[in-house]
Design a protein around this motif. Structure first.
Motif, PDB file in Angstrom:
ATOM      1  N   ALA A 147       9.264   8.261   1.468  1.00 43.32           N
ATOM      2  CA  ALA A 147       8.571   7.660   0.320  1.00 43.32           C
ATOM      3  C   ALA A 147       9.582   7.038  -0.646  1.00 43.32           C
ATOM      4  O   ALA A 147       9.364   5.935  -1.170  1.00 43.32           O
ATOM      5  CB  ALA A 147       7.736   8.720  -0.389  1.00 43.32           C
ATOM      6  N   ALA A 148      10.679   7.738  -0.874  1.00 43.73           N
ATOM      7  CA  ALA A 148      11.691   7.230  -1.824  1.00 43.73           C
ATOM      8  C   ALA A 148      12.297   5.921  -1.313  1.00 43.73           C
ATOM      9  O   ALA A 148      12.500   4.976  -2.092  1.00 43.73           O
ATOM     10  CB  ALA A 148      12.774   8.282  -2.034  1.00 43.73           C
ATOM     11  N   GLU A 149      12.561   5.843  -0.022  1.00 39.21           N
ATOM     12  CA  GLU A 149      13.141   4.598   0.516  1.00 39.21           C
ATOM     13  C   GLU A 149      12.102   3.479   0.557  1.00 39.21           C
ATOM     14  O   GLU A 149      12.447   2.297   0.415  1.00 39.21           O
ATOM     15  CB  GLU A 149      13.775   4.846   1.887  1.00 39.21           C
ATOM     16  N   GLU A 150      10.819   3.839   0.736  1.00 41.09           N
ATOM     17  CA  GLU A 150       9.775   2.806   0.669  1.00 41.09           C
ATOM     18  C   GLU A 150       9.751   2.178  -0.728  1.00 41.09           C
ATOM     19  O   GLU A 150       9.565   0.972  -0.871  1.00 41.09           O
ATOM     20  CB  GLU A 150       8.399   3.394   1.013  1.00 41.09           C
ATOM     21  N   ILE A 151       9.946   3.023  -1.736  1.00 41.32           N
ATOM     22  CA  ILE A 151       9.993   2.485  -3.108  1.00 41.32           C
ATOM     23  C   ILE A 151      11.261   1.650  -3.280  1.00 41.32           C
ATOM     24  O   ILE A 151      11.228   0.571  -3.871  1.00 41.32           O
ATOM     25  CB  ILE A 151       9.930   3.641  -4.142  1.00 41.32           C
ATOM     26  N   GLU A 152      12.360   2.143  -2.729  1.00 41.95           N
ATOM     27  CA  GLU A 152      13.627   1.421  -2.887  1.00 41.95           C
ATOM     28  C   GLU A 152      13.563   0.017  -2.267  1.00 41.95           C
ATOM     29  O   GLU A 152      14.083  -0.945  -2.840  1.00 41.95           O
ATOM     30  CB  GLU A 152      14.775   2.221  -2.257  1.00 41.95           C
ATOM     31  N   HIS A 153      12.898  -0.125  -1.120  1.00 48.93           N
ATOM     32  CA  HIS A 153      12.868  -1.461  -0.485  1.00 48.93           C
ATOM     33  C   HIS A 153      11.534  -2.187  -0.736  1.00 48.93           C
ATOM     34  O   HIS A 153      11.146  -3.083   0.029  1.00 48.93           O
ATOM     35  CB  HIS A 153      13.253  -1.397   1.002  1.00 48.93           C
ATOM     36  N   MET A 160       0.826  -1.211   0.000  1.00 51.70           N
ATOM     37  CA  MET A 160       0.000   0.000   0.000  1.00 51.70           C
ATOM     38  C   MET A 160       0.859   1.260   0.000  1.00 51.70           C
ATOM     39  O   MET A 160       0.627   2.189  -0.777  1.00 51.70           O
ATOM     40  CB  MET A 160      -0.905  -0.016   1.242  1.00 51.70           C
ATOM     41  N   THR A 161       1.881   1.291   0.860  1.00 49.28           N
ATOM     42  CA  THR A 161       2.681   2.519   0.949  1.00 49.28           C
ATOM     43  C   THR A 161       3.536   2.722  -0.300  1.00 49.28           C
ATOM     44  O   THR A 161       3.801   3.844  -0.689  1.00 49.28           O
ATOM     45  CB  THR A 161       3.570   2.549   2.206  1.00 49.28           C
ATOM     46  N   CYS A 162       3.950   1.635  -0.934  1.00 48.53           N
ATOM     47  CA  CYS A 162       4.709   1.785  -2.170  1.00 48.53           C
ATOM     48  C   CYS A 162       3.815   2.425  -3.240  1.00 48.53           C
ATOM     49  O   CYS A 162       4.238   3.347  -3.952  1.00 48.53           O
ATOM     50  CB  CYS A 162       5.251   0.438  -2.632  1.00 48.53           C
ATOM     51  N   ALA A 163       2.559   1.966  -3.319  1.00 48.93           N
ATOM     52  CA  ALA A 163       1.613   2.559  -4.285  1.00 48.93           C
ATOM     53  C   ALA A 163       1.386   4.030  -3.965  1.00 48.93           C
ATOM     54  O   ALA A 163       1.340   4.882  -4.861  1.00 48.93           O
ATOM     55  CB  ALA A 163       0.291   1.789  -4.262  1.00 48.93           C
ATOM     56  N   MET A 164       1.258   4.342  -2.675  1.00 45.97           N
ATOM     57  CA  MET A 164       1.050   5.735  -2.271  1.00 45.97           C
ATOM     58  C   MET A 164       2.270   6.586  -2.611  1.00 45.97           C
ATOM     59  O   MET A 164       2.150   7.721  -3.073  1.00 45.97           O
ATOM     60  CB  MET A 164       0.793   5.803  -0.756  1.00 45.97           C
ATOM     61  N   ALA A 165       3.457   6.016  -2.369  1.00 44.23           N
ATOM     62  CA  ALA A 165       4.692   6.772  -2.621  1.00 44.23           C
ATOM     63  C   ALA A 165       4.843   7.072  -4.112  1.00 44.23           C
ATOM     64  O   ALA A 165       5.187   8.193  -4.506  1.00 44.23           O
ATOM     65  CB  ALA A 165       5.895   5.978  -2.107  1.00 44.23           C
ATOM     66  N   ILE A 166       4.558   6.088  -4.945  1.00 40.61           N
ATOM     67  CA  ILE A 166       4.684   6.297  -6.390  1.00 40.61           C
ATOM     68  C   ILE A 166       3.662   7.334  -6.862  1.00 40.61           C
ATOM     69  O   ILE A 166       3.975   8.210  -7.660  1.00 40.61           O
ATOM     70  CB  ILE A 166       4.543   4.956  -7.135  1.00 40.61           C
TER      71      ILE A 166
END
Ligand code: FE2
Ligand code: FE2
Length: 260
Positions: free
Chosen positions: A164-170, A132-138
């Motif tokens: 947000a950027a690190e959530e996408i990274e991991h 969910m947070t990856c979708a939100m971050a993007i």
């Protein structure tokens, strides 16, 4: 092993915090504060969950990813915790106490989950939250790339951009750990929905206290860009979903470049 860098970052927030609740967009501002208030409990819960099973991961590359995931999440919640304390102080003892009481309940829930729930319950919670947070971050980066980012960009927005950027990274880690140990598609869908509902019930409760303190209607209002953006979010429930296939926004890499 994926390219996941642990960056030790300590944000210095100004005392006034006037970029946090400036009153420009109450929905978005109170949602972000509510979300931030969950972080010092949610992220340690994920860390405890992964530490407990780290020795059982038979894939050394995944074990390395998990170690870096833990390193990143530890940096996130420490920054959120510092700014959360400042926010609570700024809002006054009465509001601060109400928020703290909800925080205590959330912390108790997560400690109970670690103590009493199954491995697959905790792993799917982690994956449901991370997907969910990856979708939100993007979605947030897409908004910013389209020129719809926050009007002001203080330390608070910087904290969220970095996080947000690190959530996408991991983004691959929780999914890969779930697949490594469990792998049921049906349980991933059902467990993720349950986890997201549990998490957002707390964000809603925080938001209600904040809205009331600002003299607003207390119905929690999730801003479209920060809630659960539909196309990106919905694809996380597909059988074919794999976060490794997500295209990383250019702005995400630019943000990460600021901290390397
Ligand atoms: Fe995080
Ligand atoms: Fe995360």
């Amino acid at each position: 092993m994926h390219d996941i860098t642990v960056r030790k970052v300590k944000f210095e927030f100004p005392d006034e915090l006037d970029d946090i609740l400036p009153g420009d967009d109450i929905d978005s501002e109170t949602y972000r504060v509510g979300f931030s208030l969950t972080m010092p409990y949610l992220e340690p819960y994920l860390i405890r969950t992964y530490r407990e099973l780290a020795d059982d991961i038979s894939d050394p590359e995944l074990a390395g990813d998990v170690k870096n995931f833990i390193g990143q999440e530890a940096q996130h919640f420490q920054n959120h915790r510092r700014v959360n304390e400042m926010i609570k102080e700024q809002l006054g003892a009465d509001i601060g106490d109400k928020l703290t009481a909800i925080e205590d309940e959330l912390d108790a829930d997560y400690r109970r989950f670690n103590a009493t729930k199954s491995r697959r319950f905790n792993l799917v919670y982690a994956e449901g939250f991370e997907a969910m947070t990856c979708a939100m971050a993007i979605a947030t980066f897409a908004e910013a790339e389209a020129g719809n980012g926050p009007g002001r960009f203080g330390k608070w927005q910087e904290l969220y951009a970095w996080h947000a950027a690190e959530e996408i990274e991991h983004r691959t880690v929780a999914f890969d750990v779930y697949e490594h140990f469990e792998g049921s598609y049906a349980y991933r869908v059902a467990g993720s929905l349950r986890a997201q509902a549990h998490f957002h019930r707390y964000v809603d409760r925080f938001q209600r206290v904040l809205l009331r303190s600002l003299g607003q209607s207390t119905r929690p209002r999730r801003p479209p860009a920060l809630g659960t953006p539909r196309p990106l979010y919905l694809r996380t429930f597909k059988r074919s979903y794999n976060p490794a296939n997500i295209e990383v926004p250019a702005l995400c890499n630019m943000v990460l470049g600021n901290y390397s």
